[in-house]
Write a protein that holds these residues in place. Structure first.
Motif, short mmCIF file in Angstrom:
data_model
loop_
_atom_site.label_atom_id
_atom_site.label_comp_id
_atom_site.label_asym_id
_atom_site.label_seq_id
_atom_site.Cartn_x
_atom_site.Cartn_y
_atom_site.Cartn_z
N GLY A 286 4.59 -1.39 4.43
CA GLY A 286 3.41 -1.34 3.51
C GLY A 286 2.88 -2.66 2.89
O GLY A 286 2.05 -2.61 2.15
N LEU A 287 3.59 -3.86 3.24
CA LEU A 287 3.42 -4.84 2.86
C LEU A 287 2.35 -5.70 3.52
O LEU A 287 2.44 -5.82 4.66
CB LEU A 287 4.66 -5.87 2.54
N ALA A 288 1.41 -6.31 2.77
CA ALA A 288 0.24 -7.18 3.55
C ALA A 288 0.54 -8.54 2.59
O ALA A 288 0.28 -8.76 1.31
CB ALA A 288 -1.14 -6.56 3.11
N THR A 289 0.77 -9.64 3.27
CA THR A 289 0.84 -10.85 2.61
C THR A 289 -0.41 -11.78 2.89
O THR A 289 -1.00 -11.90 4.13
CB THR A 289 2.18 -11.55 3.29
N ALA A 290 -0.75 -12.49 1.90
CA ALA A 290 -1.96 -13.19 1.98
C ALA A 290 -1.65 -14.67 2.16
O ALA A 290 -0.23 -14.93 2.38
CB ALA A 290 -2.53 -13.30 0.54
N PRO A 291 -2.42 -15.22 2.84
CA PRO A 291 -2.42 -16.57 3.47
C PRO A 291 -1.97 -17.55 2.27
O PRO A 291 -2.02 -17.11 0.97
CB PRO A 291 -3.65 -16.99 4.21
N LEU A 292 -1.48 -18.73 2.52
CA LEU A 292 -1.06 -19.71 1.68
C LEU A 292 -2.32 -20.05 0.62
O LEU A 292 -3.38 -20.27 1.44
CB LEU A 292 -0.46 -20.89 2.51
N ALA B 50 0.73 -1.21 0.14
CA ALA B 50 -0.11 0.04 -0.09
C ALA B 50 0.85 1.34 0.09
O ALA B 50 1.58 1.25 0.88
CB ALA B 50 -0.77 0.12 1.21
N VAL B 51 0.66 2.10 -0.85
CA VAL B 51 1.52 3.42 -1.09
C VAL B 51 0.61 4.69 -1.06
O VAL B 51 -0.70 4.63 -1.66
CB VAL B 51 2.37 3.47 -2.25
N SER B 52 1.03 5.36 -0.30
CA SER B 52 0.48 6.95 -0.51
C SER B 52 0.55 7.66 -1.84
O SER B 52 1.27 7.24 -2.85
CB SER B 52 1.14 7.78 0.52
N LYS B 53 0.04 8.78 -1.96
CA LYS B 53 -0.06 9.56 -3.32
C LYS B 53 1.56 9.78 -3.58
O LYS B 53 1.86 10.08 -4.68
CB LYS B 53 -0.77 10.93 -3.11
N ALA B 54 2.50 9.97 -2.45
CA ALA B 54 3.74 10.42 -2.59
C ALA B 54 4.59 9.35 -2.90
O ALA B 54 5.95 9.38 -2.79
CB ALA B 54 4.10 11.17 -1.33
N VAL C 63 2.32 2.58 3.45
CA VAL C 63 1.41 2.85 4.40
C VAL C 63 1.15 1.80 5.12
O VAL C 63 0.74 0.80 4.75
CB VAL C 63 0.08 3.59 3.73
N LYS C 64 1.23 1.65 6.69
CA LYS C 64 0.84 0.69 7.34
C LYS C 64 -0.34 0.86 7.94
O LYS C 64 -0.90 1.72 8.02
CB LYS C 64 1.89 0.80 8.54
N GLY C 65 -0.94 -0.43 8.47
CA GLY C 65 -2.15 -0.41 9.11
C GLY C 65 -3.32 -0.36 8.16
O GLY C 65 -4.25 -0.28 8.46
N VAL C 66 -2.97 -1.02 6.75
CA VAL C 66 -4.18 -0.76 5.93
C VAL C 66 -4.74 -2.34 5.78
O VAL C 66 -4.00 -3.13 5.55
CB VAL C 66 -3.77 -0.41 4.51
N ARG C 67 -6.08 -2.43 5.96
CA ARG C 67 -6.53 -3.76 5.88
C ARG C 67 -6.79 -4.14 4.52
O ARG C 67 -7.84 -3.42 3.73
CB ARG C 67 -7.80 -3.85 6.81
N VAL C 68 -6.25 -5.21 3.82
CA VAL C 68 -6.40 -5.70 2.64
C VAL C 68 -7.08 -6.84 2.35
O VAL C 68 -7.05 -7.80 3.23
CB VAL C 68 -5.05 -5.54 1.95
N GLN C 69 -8.12 -6.79 1.70
CA GLN C 69 -8.88 -8.19 1.44
C GLN C 69 -8.49 -8.70 0.03
O GLN C 69 -8.50 -8.21 -0.88
CB GLN C 69 -10.36 -7.93 1.43
N TYR C 70 -8.41 -9.92 0.19
CA TYR C 70 -7.74 -10.87 -1.10
C TYR C 70 -9.18 -11.62 -1.42
O TYR C 70 -9.52 -12.30 -0.77
CB TYR C 70 -6.81 -11.68 -0.66
N THR C 71 -9.32 -11.66 -2.58
CA THR C 71 -10.61 -12.45 -3.16
C THR C 71 -10.26 -13.46 -4.64
O THR C 71 -9.48 -12.85 -5.40
CB THR C 71 -11.84 -11.67 -3.51
N ILE C 72 -10.32 -14.65 -4.18
CA ILE C 72 -9.97 -15.74 -5.39
C ILE C 72 -11.25 -15.62 -6.26
O ILE C 72 -12.27 -15.83 -5.96
CB ILE C 72 -9.68 -17.10 -4.87
#
Length: 536
Positions: free
Chosen positions: A381-387, A341-345, A349-358
């Protein structure tokens, strides 16, 4: 309640307590035998934390108020009649269902978190008295709004309106809302549709419970460890008194609960949201009363002063691994989907809740046989999805990563492929034909994995109809007694060279036409072979 985050030394007061001395004395007396302390076993493994657990999102849901009642020393038996006083171990049906469903969902997408529904119940008890004893409608929405104190700086944080009064009815200042007490600005980030009605409502127990579950598990927390459990609760309200109170109810509920009808649960008598007394007029003496901290880090309930940095809003999600992911049927993907997750700059960005959908027709799934999973971005800024389990069906699919922010819904898509682990090749020239009342002879099947002969692999051969079900007519095998059998399992390389499937004779009956012989391995690799039966 959930915290806004990052604020230290704010001037706050906990409602329902007249002073620091009374609060400390009362809490010490009541918790000495009940509330878990540093020397109490919380049924978790001390020191068992994930390596990155120290890096947690610091935003949470609410103000600094909560109900201070502690549970009875022993779990009382369920009341025998409606005339009896409600038992503290009784949890209203809709809330109990919401807590269990939320935990099932979170633990399916993030099993390493180890969240238990009793923790949600404990927080729901302390924050709103289980939504005023379960005063909700059939959809789980509170019959009347449950509001925390006005955050106008009078005894509590000063947080100016962030939702134009849409959630809390106040256009000047924010107030914590709903059974789990989220303030509007925090709900905009963590709010979730927990009951599938298309809305994210902090006043709905299903939505609020799932949002709280996601918040408590944020940052890859491990709640099976004592330190991880405490850190998670403190992220909701950074107060040692709050921690002891929640842990007391947590342990109480773990010893036994029972379901009670909505609206019949015990209602707290201490001042607070959802209690017998109406919540939060925003008055106070401005003196903090928490024994172990200022409480200013409560999710969404920080003081909102100049010391609090404005949360950075992500404008884009960028995949970390270039190209397409691939795995064989029956195996797990070696690479996990990760986005930044990155900002406009362009900053992380930390603390961002990301939903992954197959999305796709394959059998690929996240843990718990789920098509959806959530992860929260770390400081990088990294959010890692489960296996991802590839499943048994080959094909292509996509994983879409999305997040919800005000006025912008960044998303990105990663492509993936499930390839058959084994390939089949028929060792026979031309079409396979045989007349009625005879048999197919002299053909073998070669099985390979990555172009190498695959020996010792069980293969099931089944005569199937056009719907993929075992056929009842046409070509067949025979069992030891000479009976028709249209499905057999043989292993490659047993009576032939490695990788060769030597099938028994395939007999024909009196039916003509084209029939399908389906070969399948345990991982899901499949091949269909046409068998044509002609007239004599």
């Amino acid at each position: 309640m959930a915290l806004y985050g990052g604020i230290r030394g704010g001037r706050k007061i906990r409602r329902g307590v007249t002073g620091t001395a009374i609060a400390a004395a009362t809490m010490a007396a009541l918790t000495a035998s009940q509330a878990p302390g540093s020397d109490v076993n919380h049924l978790v493994d001390p020191g068992k934390e994930r390596p990155d657990e120290a890096q947690q999102p610091d935003r949470a849901p609410g103000d600094d108020s909560y109900h201070t009642e502690l549970p009875p020393l022993e779990s009382p038996a369920p009341p025998r009649s409606a005339l009896d006083k409600p038992s503290e171990s009784g949890i209203p049906a809709s809330l109990l269902a919401a807590y269990k469903k939320a935990v099932s969902s979170i633990n399916a997408s993030d099993p390493a978190c180890g969240l238990r529904w009793e923790l949600l119940a404990a927080i729901g008890k302390v924050e709103s008295g289980q939504a005023r004893g379960g005063a909700v409608d059939k959809d789980g929405t509170t019959l009347r709004p449950i509001l925390g104190p006005v955050l106008n700086g009078s005894g509590f944080a000063r947080i100016h309106d962030t939702d134009r009064g849409r959630l809390d009815g106040d256009r000047r200042f924010d107030r914590a809302v709903g059974p789990m007490q989220f303030i509007p600005s925090t709900w905009s980030r963590w709010g979730t549709d927990g009951n599938g009605d298309g809305n994210r409502d902090p006043g709905n127990v299903h939505d609020a419970a799932l949002a709280a579950a996601g918040y408590l598990c944020a940052g890859e927390r491990d709640l099976t460890s004592k330190a991880g459990l405490h850190r998670s609760i403190l992220s909701y309200n950074n107060s040692q008194d709050y921690l002891r109170t929640v842990l007391a109810w947590y342990e109480f509920y773990r010893k036994g609960t029972h379901k009670v009808p909505d609206g019949s649960g015990a209602v707290p008598t201490s001042p607070g949201a959802g209690g017998a007394d109406s919540a939060g007029k925003g008055k106070g003496n401005g003196k903090g009363s928490h024994g172990g901290g200022s409480g200013s880090d409560k999710p969404g309930k920080g003081d909102g002063g100049n010391d609090s940095p404005a949360p950075v809003t992500p404008t884009a999600l960028k995949p970390v691994l270039p190209g397409q992911l691939s795995a064989y049927t029956g195996e797990n993907f070696d690479d996990r989907v990760r986005v930044r997750a990155v900002s406009k700059a362009g900053k992380a960005v930390k603390g961002v809740r990301v939903q992954y959908t197959i999305k796709g027709d394959t059998g690929a799934r996240f843990p718990g046989d789920s098509r959806k999973a959530t992860a929260t971005t770390m400081p990088n800024g990294l959010a890692t999805a489960p296996l991802i389990d590839a499943g048994e069906q080959a094909g292509n699919f996509t994983i879409t990563a999305t997040t919800k922010v005000a006025g912008n819904d960044p998303s990105t898509t990663v492509k993936a492929e499930v390839k058959p682990k084994y390939t089949f090749a028929v060792d026979h020239e031309g079409p396979l034909k045989a007349p009625v009342d005879s048999e197919f002879t002299d053909f073998k099947v070669d099985l390979k994995h990555e172009k190498e002969a695959a020996g010792g692999v069980p293969v099931t051969a089944t005569m199937v109809d056009k719907n993929g079900k075992e056929n009842t007519k046409g070509p067949y095998f025979t069992d030891l007694f000479g009976n028709e059998d249209r499905s057999v399992t043989e292993t490659t390389g047993v009576l032939a060279k490695a990788g060769v499937l030597d099938l028994p004779a395939i007999h024909t009956d009196g039916h003509t036409g084209t029939f399908i012989l389906r070969l399948t391995t345990d991982d899901g690799s499949t091949s269909d072979i046409e068998l044509t039966v002609t007239e004599k």
